[in-house]
Design an enzyme around this catalytic site. Structure first.
Site, PDB file in Angstrom:
ATOM      1  N   ASN A   1       0.828  -1.199   0.000  1.00 44.43           N
ATOM      2  CA  ASN A   1       0.000   0.000   0.000  1.00 44.43           C
ATOM      3  C   ASN A   1       0.869   1.259   0.000  1.00 44.43           C
ATOM      4  OD1 ASN A   1      -2.483  -1.348   0.009  1.00 44.43           O
ATOM      5  ND2 ASN A   1      -2.505  -1.511   2.235  1.00 44.43           N
TER       6      ASN A   1
ATOM      7  N   HIS B   1      -1.345  -6.894   5.830  1.00 45.59           N
ATOM      8  CA  HIS B   1      -2.498  -6.981   6.721  1.00 45.59           C
ATOM      9  C   HIS B   1      -2.110  -7.617   8.054  1.00 45.59           C
ATOM     10  CE1 HIS B   1      -5.572  -6.765   3.169  1.00 45.59           C
ATOM     11  NE2 HIS B   1      -4.912  -5.635   3.370  1.00 45.59           N
TER      12      HIS B   1
ATOM     13  N   TYR C   1      -0.333  -8.851  -2.759  1.00 44.70           N
ATOM     14  CA  TYR C   1       0.271  -7.614  -2.268  1.00 44.70           C
ATOM     15  C   TYR C   1       1.780  -7.608  -2.507  1.00 44.70           C
ATOM     16  CZ  TYR C   1      -3.961  -5.894  -0.011  1.00 44.70           C
ATOM     17  OH  TYR C   1      -5.219  -5.406   0.224  1.00 44.70           O
TER      18      TYR C   1
END
Length: 775
Positions: free
Chosen positions: A220, A270, A279
Site C-alpha cells: 500500500n 495486513h 500484495y
C-alpha cells in the site's frame, strides 16, 4: 448504492451545472508550480510552462515506456494485432461515451471505481502507443480529458466524502486518472489538471506518507508513493517528487513483526497474512516500475536498503513460484477470484522480476533471467508468452527476447527445503515434485476473508498440504476453490462442525494461540510442526511433517475435541477423476498419475464425487482420502506417508518395507522419526524429553543428518521463540565439532554429543546448524 461517494449539500452546489458541456465554470485555481492563477499571470508576461521542464518531460516519457509498453516492433506480430485491438477498443469507448449525471458510459453507473477509470486509461494508452490507429489522435486525447474531468466532477471531487473501500479513493482511482492524464500529454489543460490535483490532495494527501502504519505500509505504501509521484509529475513539482520517493524508505528494511519483508524471506501484509502472491507481487512490480522510471533522474531511488527488495526476489518470491504458478498459500483472500489465478500471479511476479533486473546488478540480472526462463518453459498449463501478449506487451517483449536468447540457460526447480517460520509456511522440492505447507500461529491467521472474498477458507491454516507432481500444474487452478469441499482440504485436521461463512475477524486476524509452529531444516530435509487449535473450535492437535527426498512423513497426536461431531484428518483431496487403488491388507493406496500413500488402510475412508460450484455451471471431479478420529476424540493420532509422483510398484514396495522409516515418538509431547537409508533423525519436541537417540532440555525442533563421509550435521530451532538456553544430546559417538555456531556456548564430545545453545529467543524461529565429526 454500496460504496457510492457521499456529497454534502455544499459539495452538490459546487458540482452543479451541465456536465455534458464539459466546462464547469469555477473560480481560477492557483497554478501548482508558480502560485499564479491558471488563467493568467500577475505581470501579464508569458512564462515558461513548468511542464516543459526537461526533467519531467523525461519522467513522462519513461512512465509511458515502462508502464504502457515499449521494446517491441509495432509492425510485427503479435504486437500489430494487439495494438490494433487496443485502438479498436479505444474507438468504441470514445464513441460510446454519454456523459450524464450518474455515468460516463451507459451501463457503468457511478461510482464505477474500476471499470470507468480503466476504460479511460485504455484510451490513453491507445493514444500513447504506436500502431493503434489512434496514436497521437487529438480527438481521442480530448475525449480522455473530458472523461477524466467528468469523472472527477461527478465522483472524485475535492471536498466530497469517501465511502466504502478506502483503496479506491487513495490508490486505484487516482492512479488510473493520473496515468490517463500523463499519457495524453497536456490535453487535460491547466484548469482541469489543477482540479484533478486538488482532488488527489483531498483523497490521498501527502500526509498519508507521514507515518508508516495502518494502510500506509508494504504494498500500500508503494502504491501511495506512486500516486504522489504521478501527482508531482503532472504538476511538475520537484519537491513533491522528492517527498514521494523519500517516503519509500520505510518499505525496504527488514521487519520483525507485521507488514513487510522478514529476515527468513516471509512477506506479510495486513499484519497476519503471508502475501507474496498479490500484495507482494504488487509491491515488487511497483518498485520495479519506480526504479526503472526514476533511473538517471534527480529522484533516482538510492536508499541502500533497496538491496533488501532485490534479495527478496530469490528469498521471498522464487520459493513460492512453481513452474510458473504462484502458490495459493501466499495469496490471502485472492485465491478464489477466478480460475488459474495462481498462474496469473506467477506471471505478475515474473514480469516484475524481469523489469527489476534492468536496475539490478549484472549478476542478479543473469540469475533472475535464467530463473524466469525456467518458469516460462515449464508452465505448460498457461503458456506464459501467450498470456503475456494479452496482458502486458512490454513484459511479452522482454520475455520473448529472453526465450530466444540461447546464451541464457533455463534454471531448473531448486531442490531442497525452504522454511518460513515468520509466516508459518514451508516449501519443499524433491525430484519431480513440489509441496507447500500452510499453517497458522499466534502470529499468522488461519485464513483471510474481506470484501466478501474467501468466506470459506476457514481451514487453510490447519496444516493444508499442497503438492504438485509432474504434469499437474493445474491441480489448484481449475476452479479448485469454487468446487472443493472447504471442510476437507488436503493435509488438514478439522472438526466437522461447519463454520459460518466469514467466521472470525476479517483481514486475517483469525490467529490461534499456538506458538510452537515452525521447525528445523538443513536446506535439504526438514522437521516441521504445528500446535494446532481449530478455528472457533475446541479442536487441539499436534501435527508434524518430515520432508524427505521422495516422501513426506505425516504424524499427528494429541487430537482432542469437544464439538460434539467427528474429527477428521484429510490425507488428500485431489481434483481428479483418476483411478484410486486401495490395498487394505498391505496398507497402501495409489492414485493413478498422481502418487501413492502408505498408511493403515483399515482406518482409511475414501470418496469419489462430482462437485458443482455454487452459482456456476462448473463441475469438477474429486477423490478424497481421510482418517476418521470419531466424535469428540480424547487423544487420537495418525501416521502416513505421502509419496508424490510415485508409481504403484514404488508405493507397494515402500509399504512392504516397515523399516524404511521408524517412528521414534508419536505423542502430544514429542514426535520423531528415523530414516536409516537417509541418515536422518528428526524430532519435534513439544516438551523437553527424549525420543530415540535425541534428548532436548526444552521445546524445540532437532534434525540430524549423517552424511556418509564421517560427518553429520545437527540443526536446532526454537519455534516458540522463548528459549534463553537449550541443551541437546545425541547418543552417538562424536570426536569433534569442526564447524560450530555463534550461538553455541558449549560442546561435549565422546560417547555422546552434548550441545548447549545460548539465547535462541531473538532468532525468529530460524534454524541453526553445526557440523560434527563422528567418532
Amino acid at each position: 448504492m454500496t460504496g457510492m461517494i457521499g456529497y454534502s449539500r455544499r459539495s452538490l452546489l459546487r458540482l452543479g451545472g451541465t456536465v455534458a458541456a464539459g466546462a464547469l465554470v469555477l473560480p481560477p485555481a492557483e497554478h501548482p508550480w508558480t502560485g499564479h492563477p491558471w488563467t493568467g499571470h500577475r505581470d501579464g508576461a508569458r512564462r515558461e510552462d513548468p511542464r516543459e521542464d526537461g526533467r519531467f518531460v523525461a519522467l513522462r516519457r519513461a512512465w509511458r515506456d515502462v508502464t504502457a509498453g515499449s521494446g517491441f516492433d509495432a509492425a510485427a506480430e503479435p504486437y500489430r494485432s494487439r495494438l490494433a485491438e487496443l485502438g479498436a477498443a479505444a474507438a468504441r469507448h470514445r464513441d460510446a461515451m454519454r456523459p450524464g449525471t450518474s455515468s460516463l458510459w451507459p451501463g457503468l453507473p457511478f461510482p464505477s471505481f474500476t471499470a470507468t477509470p480503466a476504460r479511460l486509461r485504455a484510451m490513453a494508452r491507445a493514444y500513447a502507443l504506436p500502431g493503434t490507429g489512434l496514436t497521437g489522435d487529438a480527438g481521442l486525447a480530448a475525449a480522455v480529458a473530458d472523461g477524466v474531468d467528468h469523472y472527477r466532477r461527478r465522483v472524485y471531487a475535492a471536498g466530497a466524502e469517501a465511502t466504502g473501500n478506502w483503496w479506491h479513493w487513495r490508490i486505484g482511482v487516482p492512479r488510473a486518472l493520473l496515468d490517463a492524464a500523463l499519457l495524453t500529454d497536456h490535453h487535460l489543460g491547466e484548469r482541469r489538471a489543477g482540479a484533478l490535483l486538488e482532488a488527489v490532495d483531498h483523497f490521498a494527501p501527502e500526509c498519508v506518507l507521514d507515518d508508516y502504519d495502518g494502510t500506509s505500509t508494504g504494498a500500500n505504501r508503494v502504491d501511495l508513493c506512486t500516486v504522489r509521484l504521478l501527482r508531482a509529475v503532472l504538476a511538475a513539482d520537484p519537491d513533491g517528487a522528492a517527498r514521494a520517493v523519500a517516503a519509500l524508505s520505510p518499505v525496504f528494511p527488514h521487519v520483525t513483526e507485521g507488514d513487510g519483508f522478514h529476515r527468513d524471506g516471509s512477506f506479510v501484509q495486513h499484519t497476519w497474512v503471508p502475501y507474496q502472491g498479490t500484495y507482494g507481487a504488487s509491491l515488487l512490480s511497483g518498485l520495479a516500475t519506480l526504479f526503472a522510471v526514476l533511473r538517471g533522474s534527480p529522484w533516482e531511488v538510492t536508499d541502500p536498503n533497496r538491496q533488501v527488495v532485490l534479495d527478496a526476489v530469490e528469498r521471498s518470491f522464487a520459493p513460492f513460484v512453481h513452474d510458473g504458478l504462484c502458490m495459493d498459500l501466499v495469496s490471502g483472500r485472492a485465491v478464489g477470484r477466478g480460475p488459474y489465478g495462481d498462474h496469473a500471479r506467477g506471471r505478475a511476479i515474473a514480469a516484475a522480476v524481469l523489469l527489476l533486473g534492468e536496475t539490478a546488478s549484472a549478476a542478479e540480472r543473469a540469475r533472475w533471467r535464467s530463473m524466469v526462463k525456467g518458469w516460462a518453459l515449464r508452465d505448460a498449463v498457461r503458456p506464459m508468452p501467450r498470456a503475456a501478449e494479452r496482458e502486458d506487451l512490454g513484459f511479452h517483449a522482454r520475455l520473448v527476447a529472453l526465450l530466444n536468447d540461447d546464451g541464457v540457460p533455463a534454471a531448473a526447480e531448486p531442490a531442497g527445503h525452504r522454511l518460513f517460520p515468520e509466516s508459518a509456511r514451508a516449501v519443499h522440492r524433491g525430484r519431480g515434485w513440489c509441496a507447500g505447507l500452510s499453517m497458522a500461529s499466534d502470529r499468522i491467521g488461519h485464513y483471510e476473508h474481506g470484501n466478501g472474498e474467501n468466506l470459506r477458507g476457514w481451514h487453510t491454516g490447519s496444516g493444508m498440504l499442497y503438492w504438485w507432481a509432474e504434469g499437474h500444474g493445474d491441480q489448484y487452478s481449475d476452479f479448485f476453490w469454487d468446487t472443493v469441499d472447504p471442510c476437507r482440504l488436503p493435509g488438514t485436521t478439522v472438526s466437522t462442525r461447519r463454520p459460518a461463512d466469514g467466521t472470525g475477524e476479517a483481514w486475517g486476524d483469525t490467529r490461534p494461540p499456538g506458538r510452537w509452529v515452525g521447525g528445523a531444516t538443513d536446506g535439504r530435509y526438514a522437521a516441521v510442526g504445528q500446535h494446532l487449535t481449530g478455528l472457533e473450535s475446541t479442536l487441539e492437535a499436534f501435527k508434524s511433517w518430515f520432508f524427505l527426498d521422495d516422501a513426506v512423513v505425516c504424524l499427528g497426536a494429541g487430537i482432542s475435541c469437544a464439538d460434539g461431531v467427528p474429527v477428521e484428518t484429510v490425507v488428500d483431496n485431489r481434483r481428479t477423476g483418476a483411478r484410486l487403488t486401495v490395498d487394505r491388507t498391505a496398507g497402501w493406496a495409489h492414485l493413478e498419475g498422481h502418487g501413492g500413500y502408505v498408511l493403515p488402510c483399515a482406518r482409511l475412508r475414501t470418496l469419489r464425487e462430482e462437485r458443482t460450484a455454487a452459482g456456476r455451471a462448473v463441475t469438477r471431479s474429486y477423490v478424497t482420502l481421510w482418517l476418521d478420529h470419531g466424535a469428540d476424540p480424547a487423544s487420537a493420532g495418525y501416521f502416513y506417508l505421502l509419496m508424490p509422483g510415485a508409481s504403484p510398484d514404488a508405493t507397494r514396495a515402500r509399504a512392504a518395507d516397515p523399516g524404511w522409516v521408524r517412528v521414534l515418538a508419536g505423542s502430544r509431547h514429542r514426535q520423531g522419526v528415523h530414516v536409516p537409508s537417509l541418515g536422518v533423525t528428526a524430532v519435534n519436541f513439544w516438551n523437553g524429553g527424549t525420543a530415540g537417540p535425541l534428548t532436548a532440555s526444552a521445546p524445540c525442533a532437532v534434525l540430524v543428518r549423517e552424511r556418509g563421509d564421517g560427518t553429520a550435521t545437527l540443526t536446532v530451532a526454537d519455534p516458540r521463540r522463548d528459549l534463553d538456553e537449550l541443551t541437546v544430546t545425541w547418543e552417538r559417538p562424536v570426536s569433534a565439532v569442526p564447524r560450530g555456531h555463534p550461538l553455541l556456548t558449549a560442546a561435549a564430545t565422546g560417547r555422546r554429543l552434548t550441545l548447549t545453545w545460548g539465547r535462541l529467543a531473538d532468532r525468529e524461529g530460524a534454524s541453526h546448524t553445526v557440523t560434527v565429526r563422528l567418532g
